[in-house]
Scaffold this motif. Sequence first.
Motif, PDB file in Angstrom:
ATOM      1  N   GLU A   1       0.155  -5.023  -9.989  1.00 49.64           N
ATOM      2  CA  GLU A   1       0.494  -6.427  -9.782  1.00 49.64           C
ATOM      3  C   GLU A   1       0.610  -6.710  -8.286  1.00 49.64           C
ATOM      4  OE1 GLU A   1       4.335  -6.850 -11.622  1.00 49.64           O
ATOM      5  OE2 GLU A   1       4.930  -4.885 -10.894  1.00 49.64           O
ATOM      6  N   SER A   2       0.657  -7.987  -7.921  1.00 46.91           N
ATOM      7  CA  SER A   2       0.808  -8.361  -6.512  1.00 46.91           C
ATOM      8  C   SER A   2       2.243  -8.122  -6.058  1.00 46.91           C
ATOM      9  CB  SER A   2       0.445  -9.834  -6.322  1.00 46.91           C
ATOM     10  OG  SER A   2      -0.913 -10.049  -6.645  1.00 46.91           O
ATOM     11  N   CYS A   3       2.394  -7.744  -4.796  1.00 45.34           N
ATOM     12  CA  CYS A   3       3.725  -7.502  -4.234  1.00 45.34           C
ATOM     13  C   CYS A   3       4.445  -8.823  -3.970  1.00 45.34           C
ATOM     14  CB  CYS A   3       3.620  -6.736  -2.919  1.00 45.34           C
ATOM     15  SG  CYS A   3       2.850  -5.110  -3.055  1.00 45.34           S
ATOM     16  N   PRO A   4       5.776  -8.822  -3.999  1.00 45.83           N
ATOM     17  CA  PRO A   4       6.534 -10.020  -3.614  1.00 45.83           C
ATOM     18  C   PRO A   4       6.227 -10.433  -2.169  1.00 45.83           C
ATOM     19  CG  PRO A   4       7.954  -8.451  -4.748  1.00 45.83           C
ATOM     20  CD  PRO A   4       6.657  -7.746  -4.488  1.00 45.83           C
ATOM     21  N   PHE A   5       6.535 -11.676  -1.846  1.00 45.21           N
ATOM     22  CA  PHE A   5       6.169 -12.232  -0.540  1.00 45.21           C
ATOM     23  C   PHE A   5       6.761 -11.429   0.616  1.00 45.21           C
ATOM     24  CE2 PHE A   5       6.740 -14.978   3.127  1.00 45.21           C
ATOM     25  CZ  PHE A   5       5.485 -15.557   3.263  1.00 45.21           C
ATOM     26  N   TYR A   6       7.985 -10.918   0.458  1.00 38.98           N
ATOM     27  CA  TYR A   6       8.624 -10.261   1.609  1.00 38.98           C
ATOM     28  C   TYR A   6       7.898  -9.003   2.070  1.00 38.98           C
ATOM     29  CZ  TYR A   6      11.001  -7.353  -1.998  1.00 38.98           C
ATOM     30  OH  TYR A   6      11.300  -6.519  -3.047  1.00 38.98           O
ATOM     31  N   PHE A   7       6.957  -8.493   1.272  1.00 42.90           N
ATOM     32  CA  PHE A   7       6.151  -7.345   1.705  1.00 42.90           C
ATOM     33  C   PHE A   7       5.276  -7.698   2.902  1.00 42.90           C
ATOM     34  CE2 PHE A   7       7.690  -5.537  -2.058  1.00 42.90           C
ATOM     35  CZ  PHE A   7       7.221  -4.246  -2.248  1.00 42.90           C
ATOM     36  N   HIS A  48       4.374   1.225   0.849  1.00 48.67           N
ATOM     37  CA  HIS A  48       3.483   0.423   1.694  1.00 48.67           C
ATOM     38  C   HIS A  48       3.895   0.465   3.167  1.00 48.67           C
ATOM     39  CE1 HIS A  48       0.727  -1.221  -1.214  1.00 48.67           C
ATOM     40  NE2 HIS A  48       1.715  -1.616  -1.997  1.00 48.67           N
ATOM     41  N   SER A  49       5.197   0.479   3.421  1.00 47.25           N
ATOM     42  CA  SER A  49       5.670   0.555   4.800  1.00 47.25           C
ATOM     43  C   SER A  49       5.212   1.855   5.451  1.00 47.25           C
ATOM     44  CB  SER A  49       7.204   0.455   4.823  1.00 47.25           C
ATOM     45  OG  SER A  49       7.691   0.471   6.144  1.00 47.25           O
ATOM     46  N   LEU A  50       5.344   2.957   4.726  1.00 47.33           N
ATOM     47  CA  LEU A  50       4.947   4.264   5.253  1.00 47.33           C
ATOM     48  C   LEU A  50       3.429   4.391   5.347  1.00 47.33           C
ATOM     49  CD1 LEU A  50       7.529   6.372   3.247  1.00 47.33           C
ATOM     50  CD2 LEU A  50       7.625   5.810   5.681  1.00 47.33           C
ATOM     51  N   LYS A  51       2.736   3.795   4.397  1.00 44.04           N
ATOM     52  CA  LYS A  51       1.269   3.832   4.413  1.00 44.04           C
ATOM     53  C   LYS A  51       0.717   3.069   5.626  1.00 44.04           C
ATOM     54  CE  LYS A  51      -2.760   2.697   1.552  1.00 44.04           C
ATOM     55  NZ  LYS A  51      -3.226   2.043   0.304  1.00 44.04           N
ATOM     56  N   GLU A  52       1.256   1.870   5.860  1.00 42.91           N
ATOM     57  CA  GLU A  52       0.807   1.076   7.009  1.00 42.91           C
ATOM     58  C   GLU A  52       1.195   1.753   8.326  1.00 42.91           C
ATOM     59  OE1 GLU A  52      -1.109  -1.675   6.898  1.00 42.91           O
ATOM     60  OE2 GLU A  52      -1.189  -1.317   4.725  1.00 42.91           O
ATOM     61  N   MET A  96      -0.617  -5.266  -1.932  1.00 44.35           N
ATOM     62  CA  MET A  96      -0.344  -6.186  -0.833  1.00 44.35           C
ATOM     63  C   MET A  96      -1.559  -7.065  -0.578  1.00 44.35           C
ATOM     64  SD  MET A  96       1.722  -3.826   1.920  1.00 44.35           S
ATOM     65  CE  MET A  96       1.729  -5.133   3.152  1.00 44.35           C
ATOM     66  N   GLY A  97      -1.303  -8.268  -0.046  1.00 49.01           N
ATOM     67  CA  GLY A  97      -2.392  -9.174   0.287  1.00 49.01           C
ATOM     68  C   GLY A  97      -3.154  -8.696   1.509  1.00 49.01           C
ATOM     69  N   GLU A  98      -4.189  -9.421   1.876  1.00 45.53           N
ATOM     70  CA  GLU A  98      -4.989  -9.072   3.049  1.00 45.53           C
ATOM     71  C   GLU A  98      -4.179  -9.253   4.328  1.00 45.53           C
ATOM     72  OE1 GLU A  98      -7.982  -7.752   3.008  1.00 45.53           O
ATOM     73  OE2 GLU A  98      -7.927  -7.781   0.811  1.00 45.53           O
ATOM     74  N   ALA A  99      -4.359  -8.332   5.253  1.00 43.37           N
ATOM     75  CA  ALA A  99      -3.607  -8.369   6.524  1.00 43.37           C
ATOM     76  C   ALA A  99      -3.919  -9.627   7.326  1.00 43.37           C
ATOM     77  CB  ALA A  99      -3.919  -7.118   7.343  1.00 43.37           C
ATOM     78  N   GLU A 100      -5.139 -10.100   7.207  1.00 43.56           N
ATOM     79  CA  GLU A 100      -5.561 -11.256   8.011  1.00 43.56           C
ATOM     80  C   GLU A 100      -4.731 -12.499   7.726  1.00 43.56           C
ATOM     81  OE1 GLU A 100      -7.598  -9.343   6.225  1.00 43.56           O
ATOM     82  OE2 GLU A 100      -8.472  -8.201   7.903  1.00 43.56           O
ATOM     83  N   SER A 101      -4.222 -12.616   6.504  1.00 42.57           N
ATOM     84  CA  SER A 101      -3.490 -13.835   6.146  1.00 42.57           C
ATOM     85  C   SER A 101      -1.983 -13.738   6.405  1.00 42.57           C
ATOM     86  CB  SER A 101      -3.716 -14.160   4.664  1.00 42.57           C
ATOM     87  OG  SER A 101      -3.138 -13.147   3.844  1.00 42.57           O
ATOM     88  N   ASP A 102      -1.486 -12.525   6.735  1.00 44.78           N
ATOM     89  CA  ASP A 102      -0.044 -12.336   6.875  1.00 44.78           C
ATOM     90  C   ASP A 102       0.588 -13.261   7.901  1.00 44.78           C
ATOM     91  OD1 ASP A 102      -0.078 -10.444   4.944  1.00 44.78           O
ATOM     92  OD2 ASP A 102       0.329  -8.724   6.243  1.00 44.78           O
TER      93      ASP A 102
END
Length: 494
Positions: free
Chosen positions: A101-107, A407-411, A462-468
């Motif tokens: 599923e998609s991650c919550p917005f705060y991700f 995701h934090s550790l992956k990024e 997580m969504g695409e980085a470009e839109s963050d």
Amino acid sequence: MNVLKGSAVTCFLALLFALTFVVIFKRWSEELWKENSIAASNLYRPEFNPNNNKESATVWQQITKAKQSIDCSCKAAQISSLLPKFTFPNNKIQSPGNNSESCPFYFKFIRQDLKPWEKGGITLEAVEKAKSKASFRVIVINGRLFVESYHHCFQTRDLFTIWGFAQMLKKYPGMVPDFDLMFNCNDKPVIRKDDYKNAQPPPLFHYCGSSYTYDIAFPDWSFWGWVELQIPPWDRLVQEIRNGSQRIKWENRDPTAYWKGNPWVSPKRVDLMKCKKSPNWNGKLYTQDWVKESKEGFRNSKLSTQCVHRYKIYVEGNAWSVSLKYILACNSPTLLITPEFHDFFNRGLIPQHHYWPIKPNKKCESIKFIVNWGNNNTKVVKEIGKAGSDFMLNELKMKYVYDYMFHSLKEYAKLLKYKPTIPKNAVEYCSESILCFVNNVEKSYMQESLGKSSMYSSPCIMGEAESDSKDISEFLERKKEIIGNVIQMENSKI
């Protein structure tokens, strides 16, 4: 003469024996700290019995326990343990499943926190620079967890934080990339932006951040339980609070704002206590005496029994406070005094939807206004309480806590410009080895979260980085506009 000679020889031998013992004990102590630092520091945390009275242990009992803890290696502990075991494929990172599923917005704030290193990456030198401000170092190589400790953390913060890392690895076997990071377990963020105007800051993970620091926000230890205050793991507690909030209908609750805590840890809280002198200010404030509570078995501080007021106040402590999630879960509108610090999830909260913003420089007047207004607009404020509670239950469930860690550790790992290696003084930890040296109460908390983390699932997407950046900018602008409307409401006394 012979008597004197014999006495001298006896004294010499006794001195030699004592010196030998001291040298051996010193070497053994150093090896213990090097080999099992968190286990060693855990020796001096109090054991608890069922009646919650601290049991004293002699030095030799501590030494015996320390000797036992040396055998708590992952290999030794896994052999004697019945815990489920996972194998980690070497250098093979598996991808999340398609059914995620998609991650919550705060991700979206994960990449935002890592922006200072987006262009230049993170070098070994940069990580080493954070060492002076770190409490411990965490390294993962081929799915194996290593920790190098630098100083003792307050209570069991380090122990349960490391336990959280171990559970995240167990939940996502073979999916976590190699990484090497420094972690600070104190209250306040420490990497100040003013100190790095013309230089890249050292990356440092922490329980909170702020607008004027570079610390990388990460889930705190309390999600796996706060043993010293008998606060259970979040998975159980959020349900207990939810159930407790249903005992008294919102309309039948005390129509005032409630706060209970230790006011002496923060000027902000001391300032809040001054509201008691304001006539008819619509609030009830109570000082929490933790020493007294610990002696009485925490009978009067159960969080699931504190949902009896229509409104609950959140005010920061020395820095951020873990109490925010407990307050929001209560199904009462949270009156959130504008915070200075952020944790990993609160940046996703929307004012006038998940909480009601309170002006920090006019707390008493602001709280008095919303309680009066809310009691005359019950349908609106009741929905705010429900939205905050639903957020805690649905968007801060433990799966998302592990997902945020992942995701934090992956990024973060993507930015490393070097291949992590195991430091000389680092020790390997896993669920089995940690359970080997903890006391009975700590073990019961850990075993509760162990079963849940062992259930494999795919992390959210997580969504695409470009839109963050665009999404965050629009989100913050929306929050600013809403808070402006609230201030206008208060000023016009609508």
